[in-house]
Design an enzyme around this catalytic site. Structure first.
Site, PDB file in Angstrom:
ATOM      1  N   TYR A 140      54.283  15.311 -62.828  1.00 22.59           N
ATOM      2  CA  TYR A 140      53.111  14.862 -63.566  1.00 22.59           C
ATOM      3  C   TYR A 140      53.481  14.303 -64.942  1.00 22.59           C
ATOM      4  CZ  TYR A 140      49.536  16.908 -60.482  1.00 22.59           C
ATOM      5  OH  TYR A 140      48.709  17.201 -59.434  1.00 22.59           O
ATOM      6  N   LYS A 189      61.813  23.348 -53.151  1.00 30.28           N
ATOM      7  CA  LYS A 189      62.433  22.508 -52.117  1.00 30.28           C
ATOM      8  C   LYS A 189      63.906  22.403 -52.485  1.00 30.28           C
ATOM      9  CE  LYS A 189      62.064  19.880 -48.435  1.00 30.28           C
ATOM     10  NZ  LYS A 189      61.641  20.379 -47.105  1.00 30.28           N
ATOM     11  N   ASP A 221      57.539  23.412 -47.613  1.00 28.16           N
ATOM     12  CA  ASP A 221      56.960  23.046 -46.312  1.00 28.16           C
ATOM     13  C   ASP A 221      56.657  24.307 -45.500  1.00 28.16           C
ATOM     14  OD1 ASP A 221      59.708  23.437 -46.199  1.00 28.16           O
ATOM     15  OD2 ASP A 221      60.103  21.821 -44.773  1.00 28.16           O
ATOM     16  N   ASP A 245      49.706  22.208 -57.066  1.00 29.14           N
ATOM     17  CA  ASP A 245      48.474  21.448 -56.884  1.00 29.14           C
ATOM     18  C   ASP A 245      48.103  21.435 -55.407  1.00 29.14           C
ATOM     19  OD1 ASP A 245      46.327  19.656 -57.458  1.00 29.14           O
ATOM     20  OD2 ASP A 245      47.586  17.996 -56.742  1.00 29.14           O
ATOM     21  N   ASP A 249      44.994  23.885 -53.191  1.00 27.40           N
ATOM     22  CA  ASP A 249      43.893  23.351 -52.376  1.00 27.40           C
ATOM     23  C   ASP A 249      43.935  23.970 -50.984  1.00 27.40           C
ATOM     24  OD1 ASP A 249      43.062  21.621 -54.433  1.00 27.40           O
ATOM     25  OD2 ASP A 249      42.629  20.005 -53.013  1.00 27.40           O
TER      26      ASP A 249
HETATM   27  C1  IPM Z   1      43.754  20.039 -60.143  1.00 21.37           C
HETATM   28  C2  IPM Z   1      43.399  18.601 -59.965  1.00 21.37           C
HETATM   29  C3  IPM Z   1      44.107  17.762 -61.034  1.00 21.37           C
HETATM   30  C4  IPM Z   1      45.600  18.001 -60.888  1.00 21.37           C
HETATM   31  C5  IPM Z   1      43.770  16.245 -60.966  1.00 21.37           C
HETATM   32  C6  IPM Z   1      42.307  15.994 -61.122  1.00 21.37           C
HETATM   33  C7  IPM Z   1      44.556  15.463 -61.972  1.00 21.37           C
HETATM   34  O1  IPM Z   1      43.718  18.179 -58.677  1.00 21.37           O
HETATM   35  O2  IPM Z   1      43.491  20.600 -61.225  1.00 21.37           O
HETATM   36  O3  IPM Z   1      44.284  20.640 -59.201  1.00 21.37           O
HETATM   37  O4  IPM Z   1      46.252  17.380 -60.048  1.00 21.37           O
HETATM   38  O5  IPM Z   1      46.122  18.842 -61.633  1.00 21.37           O
HETATM   39 MG    MG Z   2      44.315  19.713 -57.382  1.00 21.89          MG
END
Ligand code: IPM
Ligand code: MG
Length: 355
Positions: A140, A189, A221, A245, A249
């Site tokens: 990032y 990784k 993975d 990240d 999710d």
């Molecule tokens: C998160 C989001 C952010 C990230 C995006 C919106 C930049 O996906 O906080 O997980 O990737 O950090």
């Molecule tokens: Mg995210």
């Protein structure tokens, strides 16, 4: 206690408003005052002042005791250059506050286990995983560039980590594991990436200071697979920015909805940043449809980590459980036989339990 509010874009405004209701209820019960200052970030800041992270916003955040952020981004700003996009505002405030450790707890509420796409047997007896995502380094923030070559364009992002960056978050993760079930999994990784090999080295060295914590190593993975195969094996997961990240999710889907995962971002400075892990969901913004629970749980984390108000944090979590027990659901977690409510009602219901 001064709290900077950064609602941002899309559903950000809808959900932050509910979290403030809950904070106000806490203030009443515990006889303390939360002072709010709202500031611009993301697409709204671009529209109003031409930059996703105005200096004024940074100043307001730094003068606060904690920051509550909603979400940023939307199709309207998708074609802007990378450093001018709403997301740059989010990355910028994380960096400006130096909050390198992003704590993302994935908790499966028994009331919602049917809302998950996973089989009941995988989730039974509850799941409680803490993902610690490095937040101010890696892909990032490494050098990124695009150039024109004879064969067409070429672009790169770089995953950079220093020993110091790995050291401080590793120590924090061990401390967190100590307060939980004392199991820490480093996800990387390292069979391919040099930065991952540095992570393993530094981490392994620090592990010697924490022999009471069981350590485990897993390629990312495999970790993605294990999270849905047998999530119960995890206690604390430590991983770099991009992997964190993605995995968070995925972990959110164990809980049934992205709308259920809060986060706390901490560093060595005094200001913590609290935000739900989900995005701005522009398609349902302003329609009273969003689930405010992730943001309300983020406020519970704020009370716990920034204000040391442990009872108040417990109150909020209990209030959420009570409301779920009573059968109230926002659309994302709605199921047969339950009562569908909107964003506002969910906020009112949870705040109403805190008395
Ligand atoms: C998160 C989001 C952010 C990230 C995006 C919106 C930049 O996906 O906080 O997980 O990737 O950090
Ligand atoms: Mg995210």
């Amino acid at each position: 206690m001064r709290i900077a509010l950064l609602p941002g874009d899309g559903i950000g405004k809808d959900i932050v408003k509910q979290a403030v209701k809950v904070l106000d209820a806490v203030g009443k019960k515990y006889n303390c005052v939360f002072e709010y200052k709202e500031a611009l970030i993301g697409g709204e800041a671009i529209d109003k002042v031409g930059t996703p992270l105005p200096q004024e916003t940074i100043d307001i955040c730094k003068e606060s005791d904690a920051v509550l952020l909603g979400a940023v981004g939307g199709p309207k700003w998708d074609n802007l250059a990378g450093n001018l996009r709403p997301e740059a505002g989010l990355l910028g405030i994380r960096k400006a506050l130096g909050v390198y450790a992003n704590l993302r707890p994935a908790i499966v509420f028994p009331q919602l286990k049917d809302a998950s796409t996973l089989k009941e047997e995988v989730l039974k007896d509850g799941i409680e995983i803490m993902i610690v995502r490095e937040l101010t380094g890696g892909l990032y923030f490494g050098e990124k560039k695009r150039v024109q070559t004879e064969e067409g364009q070429k672009a790169w992002d770089t995953m950079v980590y220093t020993e110091k960056e790995i050291d401080r978050i590793s120590r924090m993760s061990f401390e967190i594991a100590r307060k939980r079930n004392r199991k820490l999994t480093l996800v990387d990784k390292s069979n391919v990436l040099e930065s991952s090999r540095l992570w393993r080295e530094v981490f392994t060295n620090i592990a010697k200071d924490y022999t009471d914590v069981a350590v485990d190593y897993m390629y990312v993975d495999n970790a993605a697979m294990q999270l849905v195969r047998n999530p119960k094996q995890f206690d604390v997961i430590l991983t770099e920015n991009t992997f964190g990240d993605i995995l968070s999710d995925e972990a959110a889907m164990l809980t049934g909805s992205l709308g259920m995962l809060p986060s706390a971002s901490l560093g060595d400075g005094k200001v913590g940043l609290y935000e739900p892990i989900h995005g701005s969901a522009p398609d349902i913004a302003g329609q009273n449809k969003a689930n405010p629970i992730a943001t309300i749980m983020s406020v519970a984390m704020m009370l716990r980590y920034s204000f040391n108000m442990l009872d108040a944090a417990d109150d909020i979590e209990k209030a959420i459980v009570t409301i779920l027990d009573k059968g109230y659901r926002t659309l994302d977690i709605m199921q047969e036989g339950m009562t569908a409510v909107g964003t506002e009602e969910m906020g009112d219901l949870i705040a109403g339990e805190i008395k």
